[in-house]
Design a protein around this motif. Sequence first.
Motif, PDB file in Angstrom:
ATOM      1  N   ASP A 147       0.298  -1.257   0.384  1.00  0.00           N
ATOM      2  CA  ASP A 147       0.127   0.134   0.038  1.00  0.00           C
ATOM      3  C   ASP A 147       1.017   1.355  -0.092  1.00  0.00           C
ATOM      4  O   ASP A 147       1.491   1.505   0.997  1.00  0.00           O
ATOM      5  N   ARG A 148       1.053   1.863  -1.641  1.00  0.00           N
ATOM      6  CA  ARG A 148       2.054   2.898  -0.593  1.00  0.00           C
ATOM      7  C   ARG A 148       1.418   4.242  -0.162  1.00  0.00           C
ATOM      8  O   ARG A 148       2.584   5.159  -0.483  1.00  0.00           O
ATOM      9  N   GLN A 149      -0.009   4.366   0.246  1.00  0.00           N
ATOM     10  CA  GLN A 149      -0.306   5.500   0.905  1.00  0.00           C
ATOM     11  C   GLN A 149       0.316   4.854   2.515  1.00  0.00           C
ATOM     12  O   GLN A 149       0.397   5.444   3.348  1.00  0.00           O
ATOM     13  N   SER A 150       0.250   3.253   2.958  1.00  0.00           N
ATOM     14  CA  SER A 150       0.595   3.369   4.529  1.00  0.00           C
ATOM     15  C   SER A 150       1.763   2.931   4.147  1.00  0.00           C
ATOM     16  O   SER A 150       2.152   2.504   5.568  1.00  0.00           O
ATOM     17  N   GLY A 151       2.747   2.411   3.197  1.00  0.00           N
ATOM     18  CA  GLY A 151       3.554   0.942   3.376  1.00  0.00           C
ATOM     19  C   GLY A 151       3.664   0.049   3.689  1.00  0.00           C
ATOM     20  O   GLY A 151       4.665  -0.852   4.421  1.00  0.00           O
ATOM     21  N   GLU A 152       2.038  -0.680   4.078  1.00  0.00           N
ATOM     22  CA  GLU A 152       1.961  -1.668   4.210  1.00  0.00           C
ATOM     23  C   GLU A 152       1.693  -2.776   3.394  1.00  0.00           C
ATOM     24  O   GLU A 152       1.266  -2.052   2.152  1.00  0.00           O
ATOM     25  N   LEU A 153       2.020  -4.013   3.763  1.00  0.00           N
ATOM     26  CA  LEU A 153       1.754  -4.951   2.696  1.00  0.00           C
ATOM     27  C   LEU A 153       0.343  -5.222   2.810  1.00  0.00           C
ATOM     28  O   LEU A 153       0.088  -5.899   3.993  1.00  0.00           O
ATOM     29  N   ARG A 154      -0.165  -5.417   1.914  1.00  0.00           N
ATOM     30  CA  ARG A 154      -1.413  -5.998   2.033  1.00  0.00           C
ATOM     31  C   ARG A 154      -1.614  -7.485   0.990  1.00  0.00           C
ATOM     32  O   ARG A 154      -1.467  -7.340  -0.416  1.00  0.00           O
ATOM     33  N   ASP A 155      -2.150  -8.983   1.668  1.00  0.00           N
ATOM     34  CA  ASP A 155      -2.596 -10.098   0.556  1.00  0.00           C
ATOM     35  C   ASP A 155      -4.099  -9.948   0.285  1.00  0.00           C
ATOM     36  O   ASP A 155      -5.392  -9.405   1.135  1.00  0.00           O
ATOM     37  N   PHE A 156      -3.937  -9.511  -0.915  1.00  0.00           N
ATOM     38  CA  PHE A 156      -5.765  -9.608  -1.149  1.00  0.00           C
ATOM     39  C   PHE A 156      -5.959 -10.942  -2.213  1.00  0.00           C
ATOM     40  O   PHE A 156      -5.617 -11.705  -2.789  1.00  0.00           O
ATOM     41  N   THR A 157      -7.300 -11.448  -1.570  1.00  0.00           N
ATOM     42  CA  THR A 157      -8.184 -12.482  -2.514  1.00  0.00           C
ATOM     43  C   THR A 157      -8.898 -11.829  -3.695  1.00  0.00           C
ATOM     44  O   THR A 157      -8.781 -11.074  -3.867  1.00  0.00           O
ATOM     45  N   LEU A 158      -9.218 -13.075  -3.912  1.00  0.00           N
ATOM     46  CA  LEU A 158     -10.014 -12.989  -5.646  1.00  0.00           C
ATOM     47  C   LEU A 158     -11.247 -11.867  -5.350  1.00  0.00           C
ATOM     48  O   LEU A 158     -11.098 -11.132  -6.120  1.00  0.00           O
ATOM     49  N   ALA A 159     -11.573 -12.377  -4.096  1.00  0.00           N
ATOM     50  CA  ALA A 159     -12.847 -11.282  -4.372  1.00  0.00           C
ATOM     51  C   ALA A 159     -12.623  -9.763  -3.713  1.00  0.00           C
ATOM     52  O   ALA A 159     -13.268  -9.185  -4.135  1.00  0.00           O
ATOM     53  N   GLU A 160     -11.430  -9.776  -3.871  1.00  0.00           N
ATOM     54  CA  GLU A 160     -11.066  -8.208  -2.677  1.00  0.00           C
ATOM     55  C   GLU A 160     -10.331  -7.462  -4.454  1.00  0.00           C
ATOM     56  O   GLU A 160     -10.601  -6.122  -4.216  1.00  0.00           O
ATOM     57  N   CYS A 161     -10.443  -8.474  -4.955  1.00  0.00           N
ATOM     58  CA  CYS A 161      -9.724  -7.585  -6.598  1.00  0.00           C
ATOM     59  C   CYS A 161     -10.807  -6.719  -7.625  1.00  0.00           C
ATOM     60  O   CYS A 161     -10.092  -6.466  -8.216  1.00  0.00           O
ATOM     61  N   ASP A 162     -11.975  -7.234  -7.325  1.00  0.00           N
ATOM     62  CA  ASP A 162     -12.786  -6.488  -7.905  1.00  0.00           C
ATOM     63  C   ASP A 162     -12.563  -6.424  -9.466  1.00  0.00           C
ATOM     64  O   ASP A 162     -12.801  -5.526 -10.225  1.00  0.00           O
ATOM     65  N   PHE A 163     -12.147  -7.685 -10.470  1.00  0.00           N
ATOM     66  CA  PHE A 163     -11.414  -8.360 -11.290  1.00  0.00           C
ATOM     67  C   PHE A 163     -12.966  -8.066 -12.165  1.00  0.00           C
ATOM     68  O   PHE A 163     -14.095  -8.620 -12.048  1.00  0.00           O
ATOM     69  N   GLY A 164     -12.815  -7.173 -13.407  1.00  0.00           N
ATOM     70  CA  GLY A 164     -13.777  -7.389 -14.564  1.00  0.00           C
ATOM     71  C   GLY A 164     -13.663  -7.036 -15.649  1.00  0.00           C
ATOM     72  O   GLY A 164     -12.010  -7.518 -15.907  1.00  0.00           O
ATOM     73  N   TYR A 165     -14.043  -7.159 -16.791  1.00  0.00           N
ATOM     74  CA  TYR A 165     -13.532  -7.249 -17.955  1.00  0.00           C
ATOM     75  C   TYR A 165     -12.508  -5.986 -18.492  1.00  0.00           C
ATOM     76  O   TYR A 165     -12.564  -4.977 -18.089  1.00  0.00           O
TER      77      TYR A 165
END
Length: 339
Positions: A147-165
Amino acid sequence: MSLQLQVEASLKPFNSFGVDVRARLFAQAHNDDDVREALRYSAEHQLPLLVIGGGSNLLLTGDVQALVLRMASRGLRVLVDDGERVVVEAEAGEVWHDFVLWTLAQGFAGLENLSLIPGTVGAAPMQNIGAYGVEIKDVFAGLTALDRQSGELRDFTLAECDFGYRDSLFKQHPGRWLILRVRFALSRAASLHLEYGPVRQRLIEQGVDLPSASDVSRAISSIRSEKLPDPAVLGNAGSFFKNPVVSSVLAAELKLAYPNLIGYPQADGQVKLAAGWLIEAAGWKGFRDADAGVHRLQSLVLVNYGAATGLQLLALAQRIQADIAQRFAVQLEMEPNVY
Ligand code: FAD
Ligand code: NAP
């Protein structure tokens, strides 16, 4: 400081359009420490940070007043292997197609339809890369981003990525998340997707009756090599426009007026039109203005014949957008990231 900073570096080798612009500062990140160092430098010197991978989905419209950080981190690992299902992880700077070939060489199926897409692993989730009926969301098992705002690492799941076309959370929030590594759920038992376009036909031509995932990769690579210009020879960023998804009412009206119109009904009732068909029908295929042009075989691909500037390519794209809107009442959206 281990990060090697280059002043006023040419970005011509680092964007597949081959546009000749400069970065105020340029560096390559080989690991997480380099990334953090670049972020620190950017904050301390109040210089924006632009992260790139292979530069194959970029349109650079002028010199970049930023620290351009090219992801060059390497590393491939198998995290889970139960004999059938596997989870693999790749560092952001890995070359996408080399990674696909590595998974196939291990006997892992799932990425074969995404063969020969230029760029890096880290950029792949940005627009949920897709081809021949498969998108990375179909085999996605998570990613780690900074996270470039906080400098923290974060793991993302599929649902959290909001993938679309050709879309994702990361594309919707440019500059917020720096993707460090990506995980994919693959399988030793291939469940192949052969129904899309000319894939099955190409396998038959190649004499393959019972295809493996590697056969599919080879078939798709051969189709792509014939249809698409190689950026090393002719600058381009692949498809310049997304396929527009329109209402069924508009699609039906257009079909009446243009019986050859190509459209694919979507699950939600809307219709995905082939942008390439619209551009070709409007007469743009093979068009050239100075060194900016529309490819003579693939009207969805804008090309740089040598000395086109990013602004000339952008102007051409805008002329095409205006023409398509006027003729078909369809708004084409650009796919590459414009800076
Ligand atoms: P770049 O162009 O370097 O960057 C793209 C965007 O992602 C930029 O906004 C950049 O800031 C950001 N970014 C890059 N790396 C990171 C990171 N680690 N963390 C956060 N942000 C990052 N695309 C498809 O979907 N399907 C195709 O079939 C396809 N075919 C193509 C064929 C050709 C000939 C070409 C030239 C392009 C094609 N593309 C295709 C587009 C392109 O290859 C993909 O979008 C690819 O994922 C871009 O990767 P890259 O590393 O080059 O990204
Ligand atoms: P194509 O096979 O000539 O098909 C033209 C368009 O029709 C494609 O854009 C595709 O949409 C759509 N289409 C074809 N068959 C379909 C089906 N069975 N179901 C739903 N939609 C279908 O396309 P192409 O230009 O040669 O590209 C082949 C594949 O590679 C496509 O998936 C394309 O997206 C991908 N590609 C992407 C880029 C890029 O830069 N983004 C560049 C080159 C190729 P979709 O694009 O939605 O699949």
